[in-house]
Design an enzyme around this catalytic site. Structure first.
Site, short mmCIF file in Angstrom:
data_model
loop_
_atom_site.label_atom_id
_atom_site.label_comp_id
_atom_site.label_asym_id
_atom_site.label_seq_id
_atom_site.Cartn_x
_atom_site.Cartn_y
_atom_site.Cartn_z
N HIS A 161 20.30 36.91 58.94
CA HIS A 161 20.49 36.76 57.49
C HIS A 161 20.73 38.15 56.95
O HIS A 161 19.86 39.01 57.05
CB HIS A 161 19.21 36.15 56.88
CG HIS A 161 19.26 36.01 55.39
ND1 HIS A 161 19.00 34.83 54.74
CD2 HIS A 161 19.55 36.90 54.40
CE1 HIS A 161 19.13 34.99 53.44
NE2 HIS A 161 19.45 36.26 53.20
N HIS A 167 25.59 32.31 57.31
CA HIS A 167 26.01 32.02 55.92
C HIS A 167 26.77 33.14 55.18
O HIS A 167 26.28 33.71 54.23
CB HIS A 167 24.83 31.54 55.08
CG HIS A 167 23.51 32.25 55.24
ND1 HIS A 167 23.38 33.61 55.29
CD2 HIS A 167 22.26 31.76 55.34
CE1 HIS A 167 22.10 33.91 55.41
NE2 HIS A 167 21.41 32.81 55.45
N HIS A 214 16.16 24.32 57.67
CA HIS A 214 14.74 24.64 57.43
C HIS A 214 14.05 23.31 57.13
O HIS A 214 14.26 22.75 56.06
CB HIS A 214 14.60 25.56 56.22
CG HIS A 214 15.38 26.83 56.32
ND1 HIS A 214 14.83 28.03 56.71
CD2 HIS A 214 16.69 27.11 56.09
CE1 HIS A 214 15.76 28.98 56.70
NE2 HIS A 214 16.90 28.44 56.33
N PHE A 215 13.28 22.82 58.09
CA PHE A 215 12.63 21.51 57.91
C PHE A 215 11.16 21.65 57.51
O PHE A 215 10.45 20.66 57.38
CB PHE A 215 12.80 20.64 59.16
CG PHE A 215 14.18 20.01 59.30
CD1 PHE A 215 15.16 20.19 58.33
CD2 PHE A 215 14.50 19.24 60.41
CE1 PHE A 215 16.42 19.60 58.44
CE2 PHE A 215 15.75 18.64 60.53
CZ PHE A 215 16.72 18.82 59.56
N ASN A 266 11.00 30.30 59.52
CA ASN A 266 10.22 30.71 58.35
C ASN A 266 9.35 29.57 57.82
O ASN A 266 9.41 29.20 56.66
CB ASN A 266 11.12 31.26 57.24
CG ASN A 266 12.19 30.29 56.79
OD1 ASN A 266 12.54 29.36 57.52
ND2 ASN A 266 12.70 30.48 55.59
N ASP A 312 22.41 25.27 56.34
CA ASP A 312 21.27 26.03 55.80
C ASP A 312 20.40 25.13 54.92
O ASP A 312 19.88 25.56 53.90
CB ASP A 312 21.74 27.28 55.04
CG ASP A 312 20.60 28.22 54.68
OD1 ASP A 312 19.48 28.02 55.17
OD2 ASP A 312 20.84 29.17 53.91
O1 DOR Z 1 18.50 30.09 50.20
C1 DOR Z 1 17.84 30.21 51.23
N1 DOR Z 1 16.76 29.47 51.46
N2 DOR Z 1 18.18 31.16 52.11
C2 DOR Z 1 17.40 31.46 53.15
O2 DOR Z 1 17.73 32.35 53.89
C3 DOR Z 1 16.12 30.79 53.36
C4 DOR Z 1 16.12 29.47 52.73
C5 DOR Z 1 14.73 28.89 52.64
O3 DOR Z 1 14.06 28.84 53.67
O4 DOR Z 1 14.33 28.47 51.56
#
Ligand code: DOR
Length: 448
Positions: free
Chosen positions: A181, A239, A65-66, A97, A313
């Site tokens: 997920h 995960h 997630h960048f 997201n 992740d």
């Molecule tokens: O711990 C998490 N953080 N799990 C996720 O599925 C999303 C991620 C996030 O985007 O912060």
């Protein structure tokens, strides 16, 4: 005049497809031209003496997630892709997201353009499914999109897909890998209510694996697996965090033949519930880090091939956000810079071999997502490599961290094993502790 640029890596221990062997690699321009024991080269050629260090294919991280667009106070594609290169991760697949979410083709194209301009590592972006974007999903170019991502449990970014009819339609109608997920919303809500009744606003972080429980994970992942079996969908469960879920997967057929696969992440292999007391929200992830027994089972699952892919992740949040009380502290933490040193340390602890690590973090993501010409040390493939000194020790400090958020869950940890250099598309992009200021990144392409 011949303008090819040539690089020969000598005195290396090459790790590839279950073997470790002494050898040399000749790289011409952006590709591996030859692998052998003594390679003759004509004309000008840069020589890099690896001094007996190991050379692995660059890692392909299938879940990061960048935060760009919209959440760039936490991270950007530029900052985190540089951190990835310092950690030997040469390619990443990023999650939808962000803000706006990557749930329309237009947003997906915009993200790709942004990465073409700013990414320092090879990139691809998953497309997010929602309760109401089936038409966009069906219109996706499956040669350009690595996979579809569905949140079957809510997490950062409000992307829960909870309409059973929609789920069935998506599972029945797409040829893409569906990466999920899995945590059951109803179970989490009921557990949360109980915790609030007991603790009020002061829920201890150690309650996280009790609220986001084993049962929540199992219920959701078993439903996803059942739906995939029924519809014939190609499912990849992200995960895994519990021993119990391992029973849903198989290891009696090769990855290429599997229609249902699973991933494990570095934090679930490294931390356990005992660490909440010292690390608090800095190890709060969804799904939660669970018991020591779960962690041991996940290592076994990785080594026995019930688990197919090793990823990070990587999900940064700011320190300020993490300093909130339980309910407000967001889940997720930054990992791309230190996943490989953590794995090398695990190798020294006898938890995994170098060959298995390379299979799960380099070869298998390439196989699973049909990534073209990457993930292996192979003639003709792109020259994405990482040189590691497996004996060099270093202690992680906040000052070494390249993440925009400026912290690491590993602060204070001494790793044995470090990334010496990273080569991306034939160019040194990380050496002597510094990431090159010029990008050599390319978009990942898919051989479908
Ligand atoms: O711990 C998490 N953080 N799990 C996720 O599925 C999303 C991620 C996030 O985007 O912060």
């Amino acid at each position: 005049m011949n303008t090819d640029s040539k690089l020969k890596i000598i005195n290396a221990k090459l790790v590839n497809e279950g073997n470790v062997f002494d050898g040399e690699i000749l790289i011409v321009n952006d590709r591996i031209y030859k692998i052998g024991s003594q390679i003759e080269v004509e004309g000008e050629c840069e020589i890099y003496d690896a001094n007996g260090n190991y050379v692995l294919p660059g890692l392909i991280d299938d879940q990061v997630h960048f935060r760009e667009p919209g959440l760039t106070h936490k991270a950007t594609i530029a900052t985190e892709s540089k951190a990835a290169l310092a950690g030997g991760i040469t390619s990443f697949i990023e999650m939808p997201n962000t803000l706006p979410q990557t749930t329309t083709i237009e947003e997906w194209e915009t993200k790709n353009k942004r990465a073409a301009d700013t990414s320092f590592a090879n990139y691809a972006f998953m497309f997010g499914g929602t309760n109401d974007n089936l038409e966009e999903i069906l219109a996706l170019d499956t040669k350009r999109v690595p996979a579809l991502k569905l949140f079957l449990g809510s997490s950062t970014g409000n992307m829960l897909v909870d309409n059973p009819d929609v789920l069935r339609k998506i599972f029945s109608n797409t040829d893409l890998v569906i990466a999920v997920h899995c945590e059951d919303e109803g179970t989490i809500r009921a557990n949360m209510q109980k915790a609030v009744e007991i603790y009020g606003e002061d829920i201890p972080m150690s309650q996280h694996p009790i609220i986001r429980s084993e049962e929540a994970c199992y219920l959701s992942s078993s439903q996803a697996v059942a739906l995939a079996k029924e519809t014939g969908a190609r499912l990849h469960v992200f995960h895994l965090s519990t021993a119990k879920e391992l029973s849903l997967f198989r290891n009696d057929i090769p990855l290429k033949e599997k229609k249902i696969t699973a991933e494990v992440c570095i934090h679930h292999l490294w931390f356990s519930a005992e660490d909440y007391d010292t690390k608090g929200a800095y190890i709060k992830w969804n799904p939660a880090v669970k018991t020591k027994e779960d962690r041991a089972a996940l290592w076994d699952g990785l080594n026995s091939d019930l688990l197919d892919v090793l990823a990070t992740d990587h999900a940064p949040h700011t320190k300020e956000e993490k300093e909130n009380k339980y309910k407000k502290a967001p889940s997720g933490g930054p990992l791309v810079q230190h996943a490989l040193p953590a794995l090398l340390s695990a190798y020294h602890q006898g938890k995994v071999t170098l060959e298995k690590m390379v299979e799960k973090a380099c070869h298998n993501p390439a196989i699973l997502f049909d990534v073209k010409d990457r993930g292996f040390l192979k003639e003709g493939y792109f020259a994405d490599l990482v040189v590691v000194d497996i004996n060099k020790e270093h202690t992680i400090e906040a000052s070494d961290v390249l993440y925009k958020c400026g912290w690491s869950p590993f602060e204070g940890t001494t790793f044995k094993g470090s990334v010496e250099r990273t080569l991306l598309n034939g160019k040194w992009v990380f050496k002597e502790g510094v990431v090159a200021s010029e990008s050599a990144a390319k978009a990942l392409t898919f051989d479908r």
